[in-house]
Design an enzyme around this catalytic site. Structure first.
Site, mmCIF file in Angstrom:
data_model
loop_
_atom_site.group_PDB
_atom_site.id
_atom_site.type_symbol
_atom_site.label_atom_id
_atom_site.label_comp_id
_atom_site.label_asym_id
_atom_site.label_seq_id
_atom_site.Cartn_x
_atom_site.Cartn_y
_atom_site.Cartn_z
ATOM 1 C CD1 TRP A 102 47.397 -15.210 -94.464
ATOM 2 C CD2 TRP A 102 48.202 -13.718 -92.872
ATOM 3 N NE1 TRP A 102 46.836 -15.511 -93.248
ATOM 4 C CE2 TRP A 102 47.268 -14.755 -92.272
ATOM 5 C CE3 TRP A 102 48.682 -13.004 -91.928
ATOM 6 C CZ2 TRP A 102 46.777 -14.815 -90.947
ATOM 7 C CZ3 TRP A 102 48.433 -13.044 -90.725
ATOM 8 C CH2 TRP A 102 47.390 -14.026 -90.021
ATOM 9 C CG ASP A 171 53.915 -16.090 -94.929
ATOM 10 O OD1 ASP A 171 53.954 -17.267 -94.343
ATOM 11 O OD2 ASP A 171 52.954 -15.193 -94.649
ATOM 12 C CE LYS A 195 47.967 -20.774 -90.528
ATOM 13 N NZ LYS A 195 48.301 -19.511 -90.580
HETATM 14 C C1 LIG Z 1 48.627 -18.220 -90.319
HETATM 15 C C2 LIG Z 1 49.413 -17.350 -91.311
HETATM 16 C C3 LIG Z 1 50.211 -16.122 -90.759
HETATM 17 C C4 LIG Z 1 50.168 -15.797 -89.225
HETATM 18 O O1 LIG Z 1 50.895 -16.708 -88.533
HETATM 19 P P1 LIG Z 1 51.294 -16.469 -87.075
HETATM 20 O O2 LIG Z 1 52.087 -17.672 -86.864
HETATM 21 O O3 LIG Z 1 49.997 -16.358 -86.399
HETATM 22 O O4 LIG Z 1 52.039 -15.152 -86.918
HETATM 23 C C5 LIG Z 1 51.089 -15.330 -91.775
HETATM 24 N N1 LIG Z 1 51.010 -15.758 -92.943
HETATM 25 C C6 LIG Z 1 50.357 -16.764 -93.605
HETATM 26 C C7 LIG Z 1 50.328 -17.291 -94.939
HETATM 27 C C8 LIG Z 1 49.218 -17.615 -92.699
HETATM 28 O O5 LIG Z 1 48.523 -18.877 -93.072
#
Ligand SMILES: *Cc1c(COP(=O)(O)O)cnc(C)c1O
Length: 359
Positions: A102, A171, A195
């Protein structure tokens, strides 16, 4: 009704109490005679919901008053682009710590808009560690430093907050609300909801207000954090159903005792699962012990030839979505807030039994 133990990495398990509330509300939400999907986002009931969700999120994370809480769409991935669009000028440098897929993706998005400088990259060991902070090659005048506190795929988590003077952008998609954090250490925190917050379709952004003035003048409104801050995230029609479920999840979290209580349970869940893996020669986890994730626990079987049987038998035992990401192989158990300790205990018992009959 038959509910499984769901270890999905995302969209992930939701609390049963929340699903029951949705069921109760579906035809007639708050005496409106309509479902929440059918009411105006500008109506009294929905505006109250939005205000409550923000207030509860602020309470749960202790968000200081000089931060805005935004609920855009587009997921974490859109924030990977909105971050450079809102914090950097063309040609300016932004620093990126890459400890997993990511973070790598975020740096790639940023490179479209600015000079994305990779200060550290853990791909040399297949994202199983965090390079020591003293080795990071940070630039002189970075607009910000971006990192991924929890890398969902490899299961690598920072158990510290990086230092430095530039705004820190995190993030937190797969770790937000899993334990207390000090929001004041961050310039921007963003997270896709699916999540630990609610269903896919809504995104959380927490941004220090003084950073809202840095957006590029040619950004569309919907790609500008300040537009959301100025309109209570009603710049256009918001994802009302996802927002409603997120509000229920935030209330559920408060009822559980907040992020402090969740943190204790989450640490216990992760510790016992890692202990079960480490105490066996049948299962292993490749991540350095000082940066193992509390939320995503990848593990491989000593004999990959048994993977298919493990997945089939675990599913038959009511344990689902354990298949690891294709880049890592093996298994991954995502044990977010809504995955109970009972579910983790059931997984550990299944793993021991599978080892006994196949080891
Ligand atoms: C799941 C995830 C993403 C992607 O998220 P989207 O909502 O599908 O854009 C980005 N960064 C992390 C750390 C994730 O776990």
């Amino acid at each position: 009704m038959s509910r499984v133990y769901n270890f999905s990495a995302g969209p992930a398990a939701l609390p049963l109490e929340v699903l029951e509330q949705i069921k109760n509300d579906i035809f007639d939400w708050q005496g409106t005679g309509m479902s929440v999907m059918e009411v105006s986002h500008r109506g009294k009931e929905f505006v109250e919901l939005a205000a409550r969700a923000e207030a509860n999120l602020r309470k749960l994370l202790g968000v200081p008053g000089d931060y805005s809480v935004l609920f855009p769409q587009g997921g974490a991935t859109l924030q990977m682009a909105m971050t450079p669009m809102n914090l950097s000028a063309p040609g300016e440098t932004a620093d990126y710590v890459v400890t997993g897929s990511w973070g790598k993706k975020a740096a790639g998005e940023a490179a479209i808009f600015c000079n994305a400088n990779i200060v550290a990259d853990a791909s040399d060991k297949n994202f199983t560690y965090i390079p020591d902070e003293s080795t990071w090659k940070r630039s002189e005048n970075a607009a910000y430093l971006h990192y991924t506190p929890n890398e969902t795929i490899a299961g690598v988590e920072f158990h510290f907050v990086p230092g430095g003077d530039v705004p820190l952008v995190a993030d937190m998609s797969s770790t937000i609300l899993s334990r207390p954090i000090d929001v004041s250490r961050f310039g921007v925190i963003y997270a896709g909801a699916q999540k630990n917050i609610g269903p896919a379709g809504i995104t959380l952004v927490i941004v220090r207000n003084e950073l809202l003035g840095r957006a590029r003048a040619d950004n569309p409104h919907l790609l500008t954090w300040k537009s959301y801050a100025d309109s209570d995230s009603m710049t256009n029609t918001p994802p009302t159903f996802a927002w409603y479920v997120a509000d229920l999840v935030l209330q559920w979290l408060l009822n559980q005792g907040g992020v402090e209580a969740m943190g204790k349970v989450n640490l216990r869940k992760a510790s016992k699962l890692y202990a079960a893996i480490d105490n066996s020669s049948f299962y292993s986890n490749p991540v350095a012990k000082d940066c193992r994730s509390w939320m995503n626990v990848p593990f491989v079987l000593a004999d990959a030839g048994l993977d298919a049987r493990f997945l089939q038998e675990s599913k038959a035992a009511g344990l689902t979505n354990l298949k690891g990401h294709r880049s890592v192989g093996g298994m991954r158990a995502s044990i977010y807030n809504a995955v109970s300790e009972e579910a983790v205990d059931a997984l550990i018992a299944f793993m021991a039994e599978f080892e006994r009959t196949n080891g």
